[in-house]
Design an enzyme around this catalytic site. Structure first.
Site, PDB file in Angstrom:
ATOM      1  N   ASP A   1     -52.600 111.684  42.593  1.00 26.27           N
ATOM      2  CA  ASP A   1     -52.979 112.555  41.485  1.00 26.27           C
ATOM      3  C   ASP A   1     -51.861 113.558  41.267  1.00 26.27           C
ATOM      4  OD1 ASP A   1     -53.453 114.333  43.484  1.00 26.27           O
ATOM      5  OD2 ASP A   1     -55.614 114.359  43.258  1.00 26.27           O
TER       6      ASP A   1
ATOM      7  N   CYS B   1     -70.733 100.213  64.045  1.00 27.99           N
ATOM      8  CA  CYS B   1     -72.106  99.710  64.176  1.00 27.99           C
ATOM      9  C   CYS B   1     -72.164  98.412  64.987  1.00 27.99           C
ATOM     10  CB  CYS B   1     -72.739  99.523  62.810  1.00 27.99           C
ATOM     11  SG  CYS B   1     -73.048 101.104  61.985  1.00 27.99           S
TER      12      CYS B   1
ATOM     13  N   CYS C   1     -69.787  97.442  59.999  1.00 30.85           N
ATOM     14  CA  CYS C   1     -68.546  98.115  60.404  1.00 30.85           C
ATOM     15  C   CYS C   1     -68.304  98.010  61.916  1.00 30.85           C
ATOM     16  CB  CYS C   1     -68.569  99.593  59.979  1.00 30.85           C
ATOM     17  SG  CYS C   1     -69.364 100.703  61.148  1.00 30.85           S
TER      18      CYS C   1
ATOM     19  N   CYS D   1     -75.363  97.536  58.834  1.00 28.22           N
ATOM     20  CA  CYS D   1     -73.947  97.829  58.563  1.00 28.22           C
ATOM     21  C   CYS D   1     -73.055  96.918  59.399  1.00 28.22           C
ATOM     22  CB  CYS D   1     -73.644  99.294  58.865  1.00 28.22           C
ATOM     23  SG  CYS D   1     -71.915  99.727  58.574  1.00 28.22           S
TER      24      CYS D   1
ATOM     25  N   ASP E   1     -62.415 108.094  43.402  1.00 24.48           N
ATOM     26  CA  ASP E   1     -62.073 108.520  44.764  1.00 24.48           C
ATOM     27  C   ASP E   1     -62.963 109.678  45.162  1.00 24.48           C
ATOM     28  OD1 ASP E   1     -60.357 111.315  44.635  1.00 24.48           O
ATOM     29  OD2 ASP E   1     -60.142 110.140  42.815  1.00 24.48           O
TER      30      ASP E   1
ATOM     31  N   HIS F   1     -67.386 104.276  59.923  1.00 29.23           N
ATOM     32  CA  HIS F   1     -68.707 103.900  59.411  1.00 29.23           C
ATOM     33  C   HIS F   1     -68.921 104.391  57.978  1.00 29.23           C
ATOM     34  CE1 HIS F   1     -72.980 103.289  58.903  1.00 29.23           C
ATOM     35  NE2 HIS F   1     -73.030 104.551  58.502  1.00 29.23           N
TER      36      HIS F   1
END
Ligand SMILES: [Zn+2]
Length: 446
Positions: A112, A368, A365, A363, A325, A394
């Site tokens: 940005d 997890c 991930c 989940c 974002d 996570h």
């Protein structure tokens, strides 16, 4: 070192056939909404949209390695020009060969413009120093800034003081472009003037006129800098114009029409658009409709710094944003606030002391798959850095996966999209609260 060298060779190979900085193709739309899916292609690969772009403000997604970022499925990251220009400096990034090589990340990167941080973090000159020039006071009586932090704006650019060492810096649209080209991300944002959430119409209009003049100057400088890249055989970089105009319908439509239609003598236009401003989530459906119904359909739209709630992801998609974002998933993770499909939990809570189940069984991930709530709680209680890493993995994966699922349903059918939205929000917020997020949902909601 070997990996780095291999990556640079691959990068060189990818660049050779480049003619456009960015292309965008729309795949599917949802009837009676602004929602669409598609593909953004950049010199560093493709982004399947809608997509969540992970916040990597200082050229790092806080606490995570690139391997972890890749494993959690992030397609792209967004870094910040203001922070990078102050530390380590754009010159150093140029010397490293650009941000991709500096951090050894080979997927698309957005930056940005630094506008928001110049106005919100830049310790600016006090009012008294500015007796002569045209000053936009729109930002003065501002929720973001105190009187002592006043950033001085004139038509040429803006003076601000570094929040790190107090250095006085004059930022202009041209300078922002030069910095962003040194940093060398794939997608840049034009330098704009921030308007206060409390500013009146006159102040907003003045800032908007400045933003539009700066947008044109940004585009001109950008085109010159891209010509240099082309000569050197370097990857081209893309520029998004940033739509402003606060919560005023006529200003937002004017801004979207101006930036959407802006064409230089040589035919150069913006490659896409950023949507700036500070909003309450309930204001977004209207504001995004004014903007996205006015912008050209065939270019991507990025919502800059969106809200912290999973409902905001659906909102952004439904109202025509292709990418967005947010710093919230990692920030909240570092505070122990974790997303689950049944709502947000705080892992430091006593009730998790002997809870030997994952944060969320649904989940996929790394955290997890490998660790329990009890272990995570212990790490947070003992102030162990690993707790922040596992929590960040996570939360980021939760958001990336949710947007992946939204995209998949959007590509499947309208019915699949609405059903997924309903099921997700009802599970996360409960039946009653979920109704706050109805928006344009058809009767199928019931
Ligand atoms: Zn997880």
């Amino acid at each position: 070192m070997l990996n780095l060298r291999i990556y640079q060779d691959i990068e060189k190979e990818k660049m050779t056939e480049q003619t456009h900085a960015l292309t965008f193709e729309i795949k599917r739309r949802i009837s009676n909404t602004l929602a669409r899916s598609g593909t953004i292609a950049t010199p560093h690969g493709e982004i399947q949209t809608p997509a969540y772009i992970g916040a990597a403000t200082a050229a790092t997604m806080k606490t995570l390695t690139n391997a972890e970022i890749n494993e959690l499925g992030a397609q792209s990251i967004l870094s910040n020009t203001y922070h990078l220009m102050l530390r380590p400096g754009a010159d150093l990034l140029a010397k490293a060969g650009g941000i991709h090589r500096f951090m050894n990340y080979d997927k698309p990167i957005y930056t940005d413009s630094g506008g928001f941080q110049v106005f919100s973090l830049g310790m600016a000159y006090k009012k008294g120093l500015d007796a002569t020039s045209h000053t936009t006071k729109g930002s003065a009586e501002n929720a973001v800034m105190s009187a002592e932090q006043l950033t001085k704006v004139d038509k040429e650019g803006v003076w601000f003081k570094s929040h790190l060492n107090g250095d006085k810096i004059f930022m202009t649209p041209e300078y922002s472009m030069e910095l962003q080209h040194q940093i060398a991300a794939d997608v840049h944002m034009a330098f704009d003037e921030l308007t206060s959430p409390l500013a009146g119409r006159e102040q907003i209009k003045s800032a908007l006129d400045t933003t539009h003049a700066w947008a044109e100057r940004s585009l001109r400088r950008h085109v010159e800098l891209n010509a240099v890249h082309l000569d050197k055989g370097e990857p081209l970089q893309a520029l998004f114009g940033v739509v402003q105009g606060a919560r005023e319908e006529d200003f937002r439509r004017e801004s979207a029409a101006f930036l959407g239609g802006l064409t230089l003598e040589d035919g150069a236009q913006f490659d896409g658009f950023g949507i700036g401003g500070t909003f309450q989530p309930e204001e977004l459906p209207d504001v995004l409709t004014w903007i996205n119904a006015t912008l050209p359909e065939d270019k991507p739209r990025h919502l800059l710094g969106m809200g912290a709630q999973p409902a905001d992801l659906f909102l952004g998609v439904e109202f025509g944003c292709d990418t967005f974002d947010c710093v919230a998933p990692t920030r909240q993770a570092r505070n122990g606030a974790l997303f689950t499909y049944d709502g947000r939990i705080n892992i430091t809570n006593k009730r998790f002391e002997a809870d030997f189940t994952p944060i969320d069984v649904a989940c996929d991930c790394y955290t997890c798959q490998n660790h329990t709530k009890a272990y995570l709680r212990h790490l947070f209680k003992a102030n162990e850095v690993t707790g922040m890493v596992l929590a960040s993995i996570h939360n980021e994966r939760f958001v990336v996966k949710t947007v992946e699922d939204i995209r998949q349903k959007l590509n499947e059918s309208d019915t699949a999209f609405w059903a997924y939205k309903r099921d997700f929000l009802v599970q996360y917020y409960g039946e009653e609260r979920a109704r706050d997020f109805l928006y344009t949902s058809p009767a199928a909601w019931q």
